[in-house]
Motif scaffolding. Structure first.
Motif, PDB file in Angstrom:
ATOM      1  N   ALA A   1       0.830  -1.208   0.000  1.00  0.00           N
ATOM      2  CA  ALA A   1       0.000   0.000   0.000  1.00  0.00           C
ATOM      3  C   ALA A   1       0.860   1.251   0.000  1.00  0.00           C
ATOM      4  O   ALA A   1       0.546   2.247  -0.666  1.00  0.00           O
ATOM      5  N   ALA A   2       1.977   1.226   0.738  1.00  0.00           N
ATOM      6  CA  ALA A   2       2.876   2.384   0.788  1.00  0.00           C
ATOM      7  C   ALA A   2       3.499   2.648  -0.579  1.00  0.00           C
ATOM      8  O   ALA A   2       3.723   3.799  -0.965  1.00  0.00           O
ATOM      9  N   ILE A   3       3.776   1.589  -1.328  1.00  0.00           N
ATOM     10  CA  ILE A   3       4.306   1.752  -2.683  1.00  0.00           C
ATOM     11  C   ILE A   3       3.243   2.358  -3.584  1.00  0.00           C
ATOM     12  O   ILE A   3       3.499   3.317  -4.328  1.00  0.00           O
ATOM     13  N   ILE A   4       2.031   1.824  -3.526  1.00  0.00           N
ATOM     14  CA  ILE A   4       0.959   2.259  -4.420  1.00  0.00           C
ATOM     15  C   ILE A   4       0.531   3.698  -4.142  1.00  0.00           C
ATOM     16  O   ILE A   4       0.400   4.509  -5.070  1.00  0.00           O
ATOM     17  N   ARG A   5       0.307   4.024  -2.857  1.00  0.00           N
ATOM     18  CA  ARG A   5      -0.297   5.315  -2.528  1.00  0.00           C
ATOM     19  C   ARG A   5       0.704   6.402  -2.139  1.00  0.00           C
ATOM     20  O   ARG A   5       0.386   7.588  -2.236  1.00  0.00           O
TER      21      ARG A   5
ATOM     22  N   VAL B   1       9.897   4.923  -5.246  1.00  0.00           N
ATOM     23  CA  VAL B   1       9.810   4.245  -6.530  1.00  0.00           C
ATOM     24  C   VAL B   1      10.041   5.291  -7.617  1.00  0.00           C
ATOM     25  O   VAL B   1       9.963   6.498  -7.374  1.00  0.00           O
ATOM     26  N   VAL B   2      10.330   4.838  -8.812  1.00  0.00           N
ATOM     27  CA  VAL B   2      10.668   5.740  -9.909  1.00  0.00           C
ATOM     28  C   VAL B   2       9.532   5.816 -10.922  1.00  0.00           C
ATOM     29  O   VAL B   2       8.986   4.794 -11.349  1.00  0.00           O
ATOM     30  N   PHE B   3       9.170   7.030 -11.276  1.00  0.00           N
ATOM     31  CA  PHE B   3       8.202   7.327 -12.337  1.00  0.00           C
ATOM     32  C   PHE B   3       6.959   6.428 -12.266  1.00  0.00           C
ATOM     33  O   PHE B   3       6.628   5.716 -13.201  1.00  0.00           O
ATOM     34  N   MET B   4       6.296   6.479 -11.138  1.00  0.00           N
ATOM     35  CA  MET B   4       5.009   5.797 -10.984  1.00  0.00           C
ATOM     36  C   MET B   4       3.972   6.865 -10.665  1.00  0.00           C
ATOM     37  O   MET B   4       4.247   7.781  -9.882  1.00  0.00           O
ATOM     38  N   PRO B   5       2.785   6.809 -11.263  1.00  0.00           N
ATOM     39  CA  PRO B   5       1.776   7.857 -11.045  1.00  0.00           C
ATOM     40  C   PRO B   5       1.124   7.755  -9.668  1.00  0.00           C
ATOM     41  O   PRO B   5      -0.074   7.531  -9.529  1.00  0.00           O
ATOM     42  N   VAL B   6       1.942   7.932  -8.641  1.00  0.00           N
ATOM     43  CA  VAL B   6       1.485   7.764  -7.264  1.00  0.00           C
ATOM     44  C   VAL B   6       0.333   8.714  -6.934  1.00  0.00           C
ATOM     45  O   VAL B   6      -0.603   8.348  -6.214  1.00  0.00           O
ATOM     46  N   ALA B   7       0.383   9.938  -7.449  1.00  0.00           N
ATOM     47  CA  ALA B   7      -0.669  10.913  -7.145  1.00  0.00           C
ATOM     48  C   ALA B   7      -2.041  10.412  -7.592  1.00  0.00           C
ATOM     49  O   ALA B   7      -3.063  10.756  -6.988  1.00  0.00           O
TER      50      ALA B   7
ATOM     51  N   ALA C   1     -21.375  13.381  -8.799  1.00  0.00           N
ATOM     52  CA  ALA C   1     -20.134  14.108  -9.007  1.00  0.00           C
ATOM     53  C   ALA C   1     -19.099  13.754  -7.944  1.00  0.00           C
ATOM     54  O   ALA C   1     -17.898  13.671  -8.241  1.00  0.00           O
ATOM     55  N   ASP C   2     -19.539  13.538  -6.710  1.00  0.00           N
ATOM     56  CA  ASP C   2     -18.593  13.191  -5.641  1.00  0.00           C
ATOM     57  C   ASP C   2     -17.878  11.877  -5.942  1.00  0.00           C
ATOM     58  O   ASP C   2     -16.652  11.775  -5.807  1.00  0.00           O
ATOM     59  N   TYR C   3     -18.642  10.873  -6.342  1.00  0.00           N
ATOM     60  CA  TYR C   3     -18.030   9.582  -6.660  1.00  0.00           C
ATOM     61  C   TYR C   3     -17.188   9.697  -7.933  1.00  0.00           C
ATOM     62  O   TYR C   3     -16.112   9.107  -8.037  1.00  0.00           O
ATOM     63  N   GLY C   4     -17.655  10.499  -8.884  1.00  0.00           N
ATOM     64  CA  GLY C   4     -16.891  10.710 -10.111  1.00  0.00           C
ATOM     65  C   GLY C   4     -15.560  11.383  -9.849  1.00  0.00           C
ATOM     66  O   GLY C   4     -14.547  11.035 -10.453  1.00  0.00           O
ATOM     67  N   LYS C   5     -15.543  12.337  -8.904  1.00  0.00           N
ATOM     68  CA  LYS C   5     -14.285  13.006  -8.542  1.00  0.00           C
ATOM     69  C   LYS C   5     -13.299  11.998  -7.956  1.00  0.00           C
ATOM     70  O   LYS C   5     -12.102  12.029  -8.267  1.00  0.00           O
ATOM     71  N   TYR C   6     -13.820  11.114  -7.125  1.00  0.00           N
ATOM     72  CA  TYR C   6     -12.968  10.078  -6.535  1.00  0.00           C
ATOM     73  C   TYR C   6     -12.368   9.187  -7.625  1.00  0.00           C
ATOM     74  O   TYR C   6     -11.163   8.918  -7.622  1.00  0.00           O
ATOM     75  N   LEU C   7     -13.180   8.766  -8.569  1.00  0.00           N
ATOM     76  CA  LEU C   7     -12.696   7.883  -9.639  1.00  0.00           C
ATOM     77  C   LEU C   7     -11.758   8.609 -10.600  1.00  0.00           C
ATOM     78  O   LEU C   7     -10.782   8.032 -11.089  1.00  0.00           O
ATOM     79  N   ALA C   8     -12.052   9.882 -10.856  1.00  0.00           N
ATOM     80  CA  ALA C   8     -11.307  10.629 -11.870  1.00  0.00           C
ATOM     81  C   ALA C   8      -9.902  11.014 -11.428  1.00  0.00           C
ATOM     82  O   ALA C   8      -9.111  11.497 -12.245  1.00  0.00           O
ATOM     83  N   GLN C   9      -9.562  10.799 -10.156  1.00  0.00           N
ATOM     84  CA  GLN C   9      -8.199  11.095  -9.733  1.00  0.00           C
ATOM     85  C   GLN C   9      -7.188  10.262 -10.507  1.00  0.00           C
ATOM     86  O   GLN C   9      -6.028  10.649 -10.655  1.00  0.00           O
ATOM     87  N   GLY C  10      -7.615   9.131 -11.022  1.00  0.00           N
ATOM     88  CA  GLY C  10      -6.730   8.304 -11.833  1.00  0.00           C
ATOM     89  C   GLY C  10      -6.445   8.885 -13.205  1.00  0.00           C
ATOM     90  O   GLY C  10      -5.612   8.352 -13.947  1.00  0.00           O
ATOM     91  N   CYS C  11      -7.110   9.992 -13.544  1.00  0.00           N
ATOM     92  CA  CYS C  11      -6.909  10.629 -14.849  1.00  0.00           C
ATOM     93  C   CYS C  11      -5.926  11.793 -14.777  1.00  0.00           C
ATOM     94  O   CYS C  11      -5.493  12.306 -15.810  1.00  0.00           O
ATOM     95  N   THR C  12      -5.599  12.231 -13.560  1.00  0.00           N
ATOM     96  CA  THR C  12      -4.820  13.460 -13.409  1.00  0.00           C
ATOM     97  C   THR C  12      -3.365  13.320 -13.841  1.00  0.00           C
ATOM     98  O   THR C  12      -2.745  14.307 -14.236  1.00  0.00           O
ATOM     99  N   GLY C  13      -2.821  12.115 -13.773  1.00  0.00           N
ATOM    100  CA  GLY C  13      -1.428  11.934 -14.161  1.00  0.00           C
ATOM    101  C   GLY C  13      -1.167  12.353 -15.591  1.00  0.00           C
ATOM    102  O   GLY C  13      -0.114  12.926 -15.905  1.00  0.00           O
ATOM    103  N   CYS C  14      -2.117  12.098 -16.468  1.00  0.00           N
ATOM    104  CA  CYS C  14      -1.968  12.476 -17.877  1.00  0.00           C
ATOM    105  C   CYS C  14      -2.669  13.795 -18.205  1.00  0.00           C
ATOM    106  O   CYS C  14      -2.132  14.634 -18.937  1.00  0.00           O
ATOM    107  N   HIS C  15      -3.884  13.986 -17.677  1.00  0.00           N
ATOM    108  CA  HIS C  15      -4.690  15.150 -18.062  1.00  0.00           C
ATOM    109  C   HIS C  15      -4.477  16.363 -17.161  1.00  0.00           C
ATOM    110  O   HIS C  15      -5.030  17.432 -17.433  1.00  0.00           O
TER     111      HIS C  15
END
Length: 298
Positions: A108-112, A122-128, A197-211
């Motif tokens: 979990a510490a690696i992932i988050r 870790v190197v170049f992982m989209p942790v955010a 929108a609240d749940y969508g915001k939670y899910l959409a955090q996975g899009c921020t690394g690129c967008h």
């Protein structure tokens, strides 16, 4: 003519010397960043390994893009080679790979947090993208990863190349993943699963690394200058203003824009498209609440 050649040789020598000094400094600074030690000490996860949890973890493994980088079986692979910037290789994360002796909380510490058991980043992982993933989702994802068949595949090592080190020094390349997030210990929850929108915001955090954090598009970190910028996902005229929810779902399920053009192959639409109708509706609902920003063209 000889004088001109002489001065050209001197100029070339100066340029080479400056380049060597810049690369040398960047190398030293990047090595210092990679040597820094961090502490990630979030509250322990509650692990559940029943069939429903493993199925949810498998869903996250696909839709969060884990399979895109580490392979469908988690055995690791070459992600992309960005020439003078970096060669990105995702490691083997099956029980036969690098995490074979890691506890769930260490994974979990690696992932988050981007922090390995030895405290280094870790190197170049989209942790955010994963930093605020809920404890329940994180535990389910880890349970699934630990259930994968063990593989002894060795995908090789990443390579940090000179331009990548220079870009890191200039603050334009997120080489040291642990630098990008706050490591203050905390528990994490998620909004109720619904087309909100609240749940969508939670899910959409996975899009921020690129967008980007504002979803208006950006040059994807770590990619060569010639690589296309990510799309503007805000409801702006050069974003998704004229899109409908059906257009959005079709793009993520079929890889096609409303005008019939195909999405860039780098966009992991095949993975995101496996989200449920409810999840995609939630993300769409959230994106429509964003301020229309004049970002990158769609």
């Amino acid at each position: 003519m000889r004088r001109i050649l002489k001065w050209l040789a001197i100029l070339l020598g100066v340029i080479v010397l400056v380049a060597l000094v810049v690369v040398g400094l960047a190398w030293r600074i990047s090595d210092k960043g990679l040597a820094r030690v961090y502490v990630a000490n979030d509250p322990p996860l509650t692990m559940v390994r029943d069939a429903q949890t493993l199925a949810h973890g498998g869903h996250l493994f696909v839709t969060k893009g884990c399979a895109e980088c580490h392979g469908a079986n988690g055995a690791g692979k070459l992600v992309f080679d960005a020439g003078p910037v970096m060669k990105v290789v995702a490691p083997n994360i099956t029980p036969g790979g690098m995490v074979h002796d890691h506890s769930p909380d260490q994974i979990a510490a690696i992932i988050r947090d981007g922090v390995k058991p030895d405290g280094h980043s870790v190197v170049f992982m989209p942790v955010a993208d994963f930093h605020e993933m809920s404890d329940v989702d994180t535990a389910a994802l880890i349970a699934y990863i630990q259930s994968l068949p063990a593989s002894n595949n060795d995908p090789g090592m990443y390579e940090i190349r000179p331009l990548g080190r220079v870009l890191y020094w200039l603050g334009s390349f997120p080489l040291v993943a642990a630098e990008t997030v706050d490591h203050t210990p905390h528990s994490r929850g998620a909004p109720p699963a619904a087309a909100t929108a609240d749940y969508g915001k939670y899910l959409a955090q996975g899009c921020t690394g690129c967008h980007g954090q504002n979803f208006a598009g950006q040059h994807v970190p770590g990619t060569p200058p010639s690589f296309p910028d990510s799309a503007n996902l805000t409801p702006h005229a050069n974003g998704l203003k004229d899109w409908t929810q059906a257009d959005f779902v079709r793009a993520l399920r079929e890889g096609k824009r409303p005008d019939g053009r195909e999405l860039n192959p780098f966009m992991p639409w095949k993975a995101i498209g496996q989200m449920s109708d409810q999840e995609l509706a939630a993300i769409w609902t959230y994106l429509r609440t964003l301020p229309p920003l004049p970002g990158k063209k769609k």
